[in-house]
Design a protein around this motif. Structure first.
Motif, PDB file in Angstrom:
ATOM      1  N   VAL A  53       0.838  -1.203   0.000  1.00 50.02           N
ATOM      2  CA  VAL A  53       0.000   0.000   0.000  1.00 50.02           C
ATOM      3  C   VAL A  53       0.872   1.252   0.000  1.00 50.02           C
ATOM      4  CG1 VAL A  53      -1.895   1.199   1.148  1.00 50.02           C
ATOM      5  CG2 VAL A  53      -1.683  -1.293   1.380  1.00 50.02           C
ATOM      6  N   THR A  92      -0.969   1.020   7.910  1.00 50.90           N
ATOM      7  CA  THR A  92      -1.096   0.207   6.696  1.00 50.90           C
ATOM      8  C   THR A  92      -0.285   0.726   5.512  1.00 50.90           C
ATOM      9  OG1 THR A  92      -3.101   1.451   6.136  1.00 50.90           O
ATOM     10  CG2 THR A  92      -3.393  -0.675   7.266  1.00 50.90           C
ATOM     11  N   VAL A 145      -3.705   4.910  -1.767  1.00 51.70           N
ATOM     12  CA  VAL A 145      -4.595   5.745  -0.966  1.00 51.70           C
ATOM     13  C   VAL A 145      -4.399   7.202  -1.380  1.00 51.70           C
ATOM     14  CG1 VAL A 145      -5.343   6.390   1.340  1.00 51.70           C
ATOM     15  CG2 VAL A 145      -4.336   4.129   0.958  1.00 51.70           C
ATOM     16  N   VAL A 163      -8.221   1.223   3.865  1.00 51.73           N
ATOM     17  CA  VAL A 163      -7.322   0.217   3.285  1.00 51.73           C
ATOM     18  C   VAL A 163      -7.839  -1.181   3.598  1.00 51.73           C
ATOM     19  CG1 VAL A 163      -5.017  -0.805   3.404  1.00 51.73           C
ATOM     20  CG2 VAL A 163      -5.268   1.672   3.260  1.00 51.73           C
ATOM     21  N   SER A 232      -9.317   5.149  -1.396  1.00 48.96           N
ATOM     22  CA  SER A 232      -8.269   4.225  -1.849  1.00 48.96           C
ATOM     23  C   SER A 232      -8.754   3.465  -3.067  1.00 48.96           C
ATOM     24  CB  SER A 232      -7.866   3.253  -0.728  1.00 48.96           C
ATOM     25  OG  SER A 232      -8.891   2.315  -0.467  1.00 48.96           O
TER      26      SER A 232
END
Length: 298
Positions: A53, A92, A145, A163, A232
């Motif tokens: 991520v 995250t 994101v 997320v 996201s």
């Protein structure tokens, strides 16, 4: 006539039938195109875990409502820096970068230690800027994101929440967050509203009040949703997003989320408690600073 004779036909009949089936299938495939293939790919890969991520903060200097907004100071720090510092606290995110088309913003961000990706001035919205930045990154990521640069008090837990929502919803390509709408913001076009179905998927976004009742007034008993700017995307979807033709609802409302919905993609929505909205106008800066002083968020 026996069952055998019913099942038995000439070779030419079988060929004609088979050709017809193939022709119809081919025509359908052409009609639905890449969109259907994208859905098929992710349904087939429903067990995939989107683990890598990156958080991208799109920032542009030229804004019709607030020129130079990312660089405005909030209690002594540029707003973009406060947003970046909050994003860095999210558990995250493997990386946080700023995507901009302006050298003044880039220089400011490098000054406080942020990674910067330069993007084109032609990007029409934050999603397109994130898409370009994603393709310029050396590493590969599963989720991007989009952290709005005008959310200096964004909570890291909200970032983590959207997320995780995307990671656990394989048929969604997009996730975002809403919070309770304050009655005084009901008819403010800068406060985007959202309606959600019973399974937590977005139905519609609007600058107007939705749902809208017959009285034309705010119903104090109804739980209206205020859309928070953070969102996201599945990285593969984000790559094709700029190529999707702008849609009528998107253009009418000037909301990029509507292009996603109008093209039939699913968007997961989480509900959170979040009292502070972003900075849309110069007048919002004083409100944010006042809130920060009151809550000792210096």
């Amino acid at each position: 006539m026996t069952s055998k004779s019913i099942c038995t036909g000439s070779l030419s009949d079988h060929i004609s039938t088979k050709s017809l089936i193939l022709h119809v299938a081919a025509a359908a495939a052409v009609a639905v195109g890449a969109h259907a293939y994208f859905y098929y790919y992710y349904r087939r890969s429903a067990t995939m875990f989107r683990s890598r991520v990156v958080g991208i903060i799109p920032a542009r200097f030229a804004s019709s409502r607030f020129q130079g907004k990312p660089l405005v100071e909030i209690l002594g720090k540029p707003m973009i820096q406060r947003t970046w510092e909050r994003a860095k606290l999210a558990a995250t995110l493997d990386r946080v970068v700023v995507a901009t088309d302006d050298e003044k913003i880039a220089e400011c961000c490098r000054g406080f230690g942020a990674d910067v990706i330069m993007t084109a001035e032609s990007c029409r919205n934050g999603a397109e800027r994130c898409s370009e930045a994603l393709q310029k990154l050396e590493q590969k990521y599963d989720i991007v994101v989009n952290i709005q640069g005008d959310e200096p008090l964004i909570e890291p837990e909200i970032i983590d929440g959207i997320v995780k929502a995307l990671q656990t919803t394989p048929d969604a390509v997009f996730s975002t967050a809403v919070t309770a709408l304050k009655p005084e913001d009901a008819f403010d076009p800068n406060r985007v509203k959202c309606v959600v179905d019973n399974r937590g998927y977005a139905i519609y976004f609007s600058r107007g009040l939705i749902p809208f009742n017959k009285s034309g007034k705010v119903n104090p008993a109804f739980p209206y949703n205020l859309h928070l700017g953070i969102q996201s995307y599945d990285s593969e979807f984000l790559k094709i997003y700029p190529d999707l033709t702008p849609t009528p609802l998107q253009l009418e409302e000037d909301l990029e989320q509507l292009k996603v919905l109008e093209n039939g993609y699913k968007m997961k929505v989480i509900k959170v408690d979040h009292d502070v909205h972003g900075v849309d106008t110069p007048e919002d800066v004083a409100k944010i600073e006042s809130y920060m002083r009151e809550n000792n968020l210096l």
